[in-house]
Design an enzyme around this catalytic site. Structure first.
Site, PDB file in Angstrom:
ATOM      1  N   CYS A  67       7.345  -8.264  16.253  1.00  0.00           N
ATOM      2  CA  CYS A  67       6.295  -7.845  15.324  1.00  0.00           C
ATOM      3  C   CYS A  67       6.043  -8.944  14.291  1.00  0.00           C
ATOM      4  O   CYS A  67       6.989  -9.531  13.760  1.00  0.00           O
ATOM      5  CB  CYS A  67       6.727  -6.547  14.619  1.00  0.00           C
ATOM      6  SG  CYS A  67       5.463  -5.919  13.500  1.00  0.00           S
ATOM      7  N   CYS A  71       8.910  -6.720   7.432  1.00  0.00           N
ATOM      8  CA  CYS A  71       9.622  -5.595   6.803  1.00  0.00           C
ATOM      9  C   CYS A  71      11.138  -5.856   6.881  1.00  0.00           C
ATOM     10  O   CYS A  71      11.692  -5.970   7.987  1.00  0.00           O
ATOM     11  CB  CYS A  71       9.262  -4.288   7.524  1.00  0.00           C
ATOM     12  SG  CYS A  71       7.487  -4.088   7.762  1.00  0.00           S
ATOM     13  N   CYS A  74      13.672  -3.946   9.266  1.00  0.00           N
ATOM     14  CA  CYS A  74      13.282  -3.582  10.634  1.00  0.00           C
ATOM     15  C   CYS A  74      13.883  -4.461  11.728  1.00  0.00           C
ATOM     16  O   CYS A  74      13.795  -5.695  11.682  1.00  0.00           O
ATOM     17  CB  CYS A  74      11.756  -3.581  10.744  1.00  0.00           C
ATOM     18  SG  CYS A  74      11.201  -2.901  12.326  1.00  0.00           S
ATOM     19  N   CYS A 111       6.028  11.434  19.758  1.00  0.00           N
ATOM     20  CA  CYS A 111       5.549  10.359  18.874  1.00  0.00           C
ATOM     21  C   CYS A 111       5.740   9.010  19.542  1.00  0.00           C
ATOM     22  O   CYS A 111       6.850   8.682  19.968  1.00  0.00           O
ATOM     23  CB  CYS A 111       6.345  10.333  17.578  1.00  0.00           C
ATOM     24  SG  CYS A 111       6.334  11.883  16.702  1.00  0.00           S
ATOM     25  N   CYS A 142       1.586  12.211  18.435  1.00  0.00           N
ATOM     26  CA  CYS A 142       1.657  11.433  17.197  1.00  0.00           C
ATOM     27  C   CYS A 142       1.774   9.967  17.602  1.00  0.00           C
ATOM     28  O   CYS A 142       2.391   9.661  18.620  1.00  0.00           O
ATOM     29  CB  CYS A 142       2.887  11.867  16.403  1.00  0.00           C
ATOM     30  SG  CYS A 142       3.171  10.860  14.925  1.00  0.00           S
ATOM     31  N   ARG A 274      10.598  15.691   6.959  1.00  0.00           N
ATOM     32  CA  ARG A 274      11.419  15.348   8.127  1.00  0.00           C
ATOM     33  C   ARG A 274      12.670  14.568   7.750  1.00  0.00           C
ATOM     34  O   ARG A 274      12.600  13.533   7.090  1.00  0.00           O
ATOM     35  CB  ARG A 274      10.606  14.542   9.146  1.00  0.00           C
ATOM     36  CG  ARG A 274      11.460  14.186  10.361  1.00  0.00           C
ATOM     37  CD  ARG A 274      10.690  13.612  11.535  1.00  0.00           C
ATOM     38  NE  ARG A 274       9.601  14.470  11.914  1.00  0.00           N
ATOM     39  CZ  ARG A 274       8.351  14.062  12.034  1.00  0.00           C
ATOM     40  NH1 ARG A 274       8.050  12.808  11.832  1.00  0.00           N
ATOM     41  NH2 ARG A 274       7.407  14.897  12.377  1.00  0.00           N
TER      42      ARG A 274
HETATM   43  N1  SAM Z   1       4.860  -0.904  13.231  1.00  0.00           N
HETATM   44  C1  SAM Z   1       4.399   0.296  12.729  1.00  0.00           C
HETATM   45  C2  SAM Z   1       4.429   0.362  11.231  1.00  0.00           C
HETATM   46  O1  SAM Z   1       5.315  -0.194  10.615  1.00  0.00           O
HETATM   47  O2  SAM Z   1       3.548   0.997  10.661  1.00  0.00           O
HETATM   48  C3  SAM Z   1       5.091   1.523  13.297  1.00  0.00           C
HETATM   49  C4  SAM Z   1       6.566   1.547  13.551  1.00  0.00           C
HETATM   50  S1  SAM Z   1       7.646   1.434  12.163  1.00  0.00           S
HETATM   51  C5  SAM Z   1       9.170   1.176  12.961  1.00  0.00           C
HETATM   52  C6  SAM Z   1       7.676   3.052  11.462  1.00  0.00           C
HETATM   53  C7  SAM Z   1       8.560   3.300  10.265  1.00  0.00           C
HETATM   54  O3  SAM Z   1       9.924   3.397  10.650  1.00  0.00           O
HETATM   55  C8  SAM Z   1       8.577   2.277   9.150  1.00  0.00           C
HETATM   56  O4  SAM Z   1       7.479   2.379   8.315  1.00  0.00           O
HETATM   57  C9  SAM Z   1       9.848   2.629   8.425  1.00  0.00           C
HETATM   58  O5  SAM Z   1       9.594   3.574   7.407  1.00  0.00           O
HETATM   59  C10 SAM Z   1      10.726   3.257   9.508  1.00  0.00           C
HETATM   60  N2  SAM Z   1      11.871   2.366   9.834  1.00  0.00           N
HETATM   61  C11 SAM Z   1      11.800   1.215  10.515  1.00  0.00           C
HETATM   62  N3  SAM Z   1      13.011   0.636  10.601  1.00  0.00           N
HETATM   63  C12 SAM Z   1      13.873   1.436   9.954  1.00  0.00           C
HETATM   64  C13 SAM Z   1      15.257   1.373   9.665  1.00  0.00           C
HETATM   65  N4  SAM Z   1      16.009   0.349  10.063  1.00  0.00           N
HETATM   66  N5  SAM Z   1      15.827   2.378   8.979  1.00  0.00           N
HETATM   67  C14 SAM Z   1      15.066   3.424   8.556  1.00  0.00           C
HETATM   68  N6  SAM Z   1      13.748   3.527   8.782  1.00  0.00           N
HETATM   69  C15 SAM Z   1      13.150   2.552   9.468  1.00  0.00           C
HETATM   70 FE1  SF4 Z   2       6.629  -4.277  12.418  1.00  0.00          FE
HETATM   71 FE2  SF4 Z   2       8.903  -3.009  11.970  1.00  0.00          FE
HETATM   72 FE3  SF4 Z   2       7.264  -3.524   9.950  1.00  0.00          FE
HETATM   73 FE4  SF4 Z   2       6.547  -1.685  11.810  1.00  0.00          FE
HETATM   74  S1  SF4 Z   2       8.251  -1.564  10.390  1.00  0.00           S
HETATM   75  S2  SF4 Z   2       5.280  -3.330  10.930  1.00  0.00           S
HETATM   76  S3  SF4 Z   2       7.492  -2.607  13.617  1.00  0.00           S
HETATM   77  S4  SF4 Z   2       8.324  -5.058  11.203  1.00  0.00           S
END
Ligand code: SAM
Ligand code: SF4
Ligand code: DTB
Length: 374
Positions: A67, A71, A74, A111, A142, A274
């Site tokens: 990606c 973040c 992530c 989802c 979803c 949730r």
């Molecule tokens: N890429 C898209 C986005 O960020 O909008 C969708 C997938 S993203 C993985 C969805 C959400 O998962 C993130 O916004 C975050 O809140 C949550 N998330 C991701 N990694 C996580 C982690 N290591 N621990 C807890 N929540 C996580």
């Molecule tokens: Fe990409 Fe992870 Fe951020 Fe979603 S949360 S935009 S998958 S880096």
């Protein structure tokens, strides 16, 4: 010791749905003695929901890793070396096979998540096909695909997508410490595209990222003061991923996590809250406290997107031990039922049990939704 804050110490008869929460009010809720806060949250929960029903969704990663966003929590960000195996957009047939399995195991919503900044135009036909076909199986749908334009939101809605997940993640103040490649405003704009296109909003955040309580307050204030409360509010506990900048952040006190759930329940009384990522690291007793505090939705199945979730058998046993049943919105009424008949039966149930808490509003809403779609 400080005297306890008294403004909100006793549960009011009914908490109305408000969109004008001040940070001080939310801070006062967080500062309540733990038992007072949980009593208030549980009371609000009972006014709006069956306290023993929990909605279950299953997640599938339809495009994994690489990606472009940064973040810091992530596993899927291309900016960090997390040793995650990357996968291209999954074939529609494979997605359908996973959805069928999820349904067999008892999920009511499926989802689908993609590690994208936003979907490319050439991906959209596949994604729309997934929505249509998963919906045909009788599952709620979803998706979480990153930022959406107004047109993309519209086409997902037309394909029948029920919910779109897009999280605010944290307070506006802490946000810049976690993500630099998209702004808070970008996220708010996607949420408004989703709402304008007529889909239901799933928006929440992550706690345990090293933020302060004021940031958890700021996140809940942002969510509660949106023009409409998100129908679904995922509260994720950070899953620490080796290789990411947040891999070694200090653990959040578990009672603070429960407080966050309780305050979310009070400020968004009609939303499903949730208990999301991080359940694998929680024991059964901790999860039971979260359900008591007002959490009424979980992800079900051995995997979230890339990390582990409790196995389905364990969750089934936990539900059994706690007397919890999975909520299926479609079981709340039959297609033939008229709204009037439904309201009558709800009222009859209320009359039949004077002491029963008035938790039927959500069932009425779920049923009305089904009726509107029928
Ligand atoms: N890429 C898209 C986005 O960020 O909008 C969708 C997938 S993203 C993985 C969805 C959400 O998962 C993130 O916004 C975050 O809140 C949550 N998330 C991701 N990694 C996580 C982690 N290591 N621990 C807890 N929540 C996580
Ligand atoms: Fe990409 Fe992870 Fe951020 Fe979603 S949360 S935009 S998958 S880096
Ligand atoms: C949300 O708020 N939590 C889910 C869902 N929305 C898509 C994702 C949790 C991801 C946890 C880390 C992982 O499995 O990669």
């Amino acid at each position: 010791m400080n005297a306890p804050v008294s403004v909100v110490a006793t549960p009011s008869a009914s908490i109305s749905v408000r969109h004008d929460w001040h940070r001080e009010e939310i801070a006062a809720l967080f500062a309540l003695p733990f038992n007072d806060l949980l009593f208030q949250a549980a009371s609000v929960h009972r006014q709006h929901f069956d306290p023993n029903a929990v909605q279950v969704s299953t997640l599938l990663s339809i495009k994994t890793g690489a990606c472009p966003e940064d973040c810091k929590y992530c596993s899927q960000s291309g900016h960090y070396n997390t040793e995650l195996e990357k996968e291209k957009l999954m074939e529609v047939q494979k997605v359908l096979a996973e959805a069928r399995l999820a349904k067999e195991k008892g999920a009511s919503r499926f989802c689908m998540g993609a590690a994208w900044r936003s979907p490319r135009d050439k991906d959209m036909p596949y994604v729309l096909d997934m929505v249509r076909q998963v919906k045909e199986m009788g599952l709620e749908t979803c998706m979480t695909l990153g930022m959406l334009s107004g047109e993309q939101a519209q086409s997902l809605s037309e394909a029948g997508l029920d919910y779109y997940n897009h999280n605010l993640d944290t307070s506006p103040e802490y946000y810049g410490k976690v993500i630099s490649t998209r702004t808070y405003n970008d996220r708010l704009q996607t949420l408004s595209h989703v709402r304008d296109a007529g889909m239901k909003v799933c928006a929440g955040g992550i706690v345990g990222m090293g933020e302060d309580r004021k940031d958890r307050i700021g996140l809940l204030q942002q969510l509660a003061n949106l023009p409409a409360h998100p129908e679904s509010v995922p509260i994720n506990m950070l899953v620490k991923i080796e290789g990411t900048p947040l891999a070694d952040v200090a653990d959040l006190d578990m009672f603070e996590f429960v407080r966050t759930i309780a305050v979310a329940r009070i400020v968004m009384p009609e939303s499903f809250v949730r208990l999301s990522a991080g359940r694998q690291e929680m024991n059964d007793e901790m999860q039971a406290l979260c359900f008591f505090a007002g959490a009424n939705s979980i992800f079900y199945g051995e995997k979230l997107l890339t990390t582990d979730n409790p196995d389905a058998n364990h969750d089934q046993q936990l539900f059994q031990r706690l007397g919890i049943h999975p909520l299926d919105p479609r079981s709340e009424c039959s297609d033939e039922a008229t709204e009037e008949a439904l309201l009558e039966s709800v009222e009859a149930q209320q009359r039949a049990s004077e002491t029963a808490p008035l938790y039927y509003d959500a069932n009425k809403r779920a049923a009305k939704h089904v009726l509107n779609k029928a």
